[in-house]
Design a protein around this motif. Structure first.
Motif, PDB file in Angstrom:
ATOM      1  N   CYS A 145       0.940  -1.262  -0.012  1.00 16.30           N
ATOM      2  CA  CYS A 145      -0.066   0.062  -0.085  1.00 16.30           C
ATOM      3  C   CYS A 145       0.773   1.371   0.013  1.00 16.30           C
ATOM      4  O   CYS A 145       1.689   1.585   0.796  1.00 16.30           O
ATOM      5  CB  CYS A 145      -0.719  -0.027   1.354  1.00 16.30           C
ATOM      6  N   TYR A 146       0.711   2.125  -0.972  1.00 14.20           N
ATOM      7  CA  TYR A 146       1.340   3.300  -0.948  1.00 14.20           C
ATOM      8  C   TYR A 146       0.818   4.508  -1.719  1.00 14.20           C
ATOM      9  O   TYR A 146      -0.221   4.343  -2.515  1.00 14.20           O
ATOM     10  CB  TYR A 146       2.797   3.306  -1.597  1.00 14.20           C
ATOM     11  N   GLY A 147       0.786   5.774  -1.084  1.00 15.13           N
ATOM     12  CA  GLY A 147       0.107   6.909  -1.468  1.00 15.13           C
ATOM     13  C   GLY A 147       0.962   7.966  -1.176  1.00 15.13           C
ATOM     14  O   GLY A 147       1.744   8.545  -2.094  1.00 15.13           O
ATOM     15  N   PHE A 148       1.012   8.632  -0.086  1.00 14.92           N
ATOM     16  CA  PHE A 148       1.670   9.796   0.376  1.00 14.92           C
ATOM     17  C   PHE A 148       3.371   9.410   0.158  1.00 14.92           C
ATOM     18  O   PHE A 148       4.016  10.303   0.174  1.00 14.92           O
ATOM     19  CB  PHE A 148       1.341  10.312   1.678  1.00 14.92           C
ATOM     20  N   SER A 149       3.514   8.331   0.348  1.00 13.52           N
ATOM     21  CA  SER A 149       4.847   7.900   0.491  1.00 13.52           C
ATOM     22  C   SER A 149       5.816   8.312  -0.660  1.00 13.52           C
ATOM     23  O   SER A 149       5.313   8.163  -1.986  1.00 13.52           O
ATOM     24  CB  SER A 149       5.229   6.418   0.747  1.00 13.52           C
ATOM     25  N   ASP A 150       6.975   9.003  -0.534  1.00 16.37           N
ATOM     26  CA  ASP A 150       7.751   9.666  -1.707  1.00 16.37           C
ATOM     27  C   ASP A 150       8.601   8.305  -2.164  1.00 16.37           C
ATOM     28  O   ASP A 150      10.024   8.350  -1.964  1.00 16.37           O
ATOM     29  CB  ASP A 150       8.597  10.747  -1.138  1.00 16.37           C
TER      30      ASP A 150
END
Length: 208
Positions: A18-23
């Motif tokens: 799961c990833y979204g905001f992660s850079d």
């Protein structure tokens, strides 16, 4: 106004996470993906804007999420088109992907099943612990759109961003309920084009 929605290329992360905001960084295939995307984009631009070599360069605004999987691509596209167009890159926090809070960088199959079911059953208003809902993402994306795109007549814009952001824009532009946002598949390194008129918005193509 003509708007090109460009999804970032493949990020450097294991599948099933799961990833979204992660850079996240771009993956090892980035240069190859960049070449393919750049050539597709320039080919489409040439058909419409480069027929008359005598006229002054058309200006293009390049808006991007500040997350590096987008900002790196935006800067490279800016360099690629500058022989033929006037362009500049503008980062905007409102174009970030959805914030999954405590779920960020966890494998989907390791997230609490009950919490995950609550979210999947109503992702529009529900959110991960310390994260945001799709409704919240949509609010910030539409705020960006109204301030930067809707008022710009007769111009061209690239929006280099994420699948969630693109889906939000499509729902807004076509007046589609947010609950149906995931009915549209948005590929890595894909281009979709909108034509924005005073009274309506038209989709010219998706996943080009």
């Amino acid at each position: 106004m003509e708007v090109y929605l460009i999804r970032h290329t493949t990020p450097k992360i294991e599948k099933g996470v799961c990833y979204g905001f992660s850079d996240l960084e771009v993956t090892d295939s980035y240069q190859e993906e960049l070449t393919i995307l750049s050539e597709k984009l320039l080919q489409r631009l040439q058909k419409q804007y480069l027929k008359n070599k005598d006229k002054s360069k058309q200006e293009i605004e390049i808006y991007t999420s500040p997350l590096q999987r987008c900002s790196v691509l935006a800067k490279d596209l800016n360099v690629f088109i500058q022989n033929n167009f006037k362009s500049k890159v503008k980062e905007n926090d409102k174009l970030k992907e959805m914030n999954f809070g405590d779920w960020e960088l966890k494998k989907w199959n390791e997230i609490n099943e009950e919490e995950l079911k609550v979210w999947t059953d109503n992702f529009v208003t529900e959110f991960a612990p310390n994260g945001e809902s799709f409704e919240i993402l949509n609010e910030r994306v539409i705020d960006f759109w109204q301030k930067n795109i809707k008022s710009q007549k007769g111009k061209i814009a690239f929006i280099v961003c994420h699948a969630g952001v693109i889906r939000s824009i499509l729902c807004y532009a076509l007046e589609i309920p947010l609950q149906r946002a995931f009915s549209v598949s948005i590929d890595y390194g894909s281009i979709s084009k909108l034509k924005v008129f005073e009274t309506h918005t038209q989709v010219e193509f998706l996943n080009g």
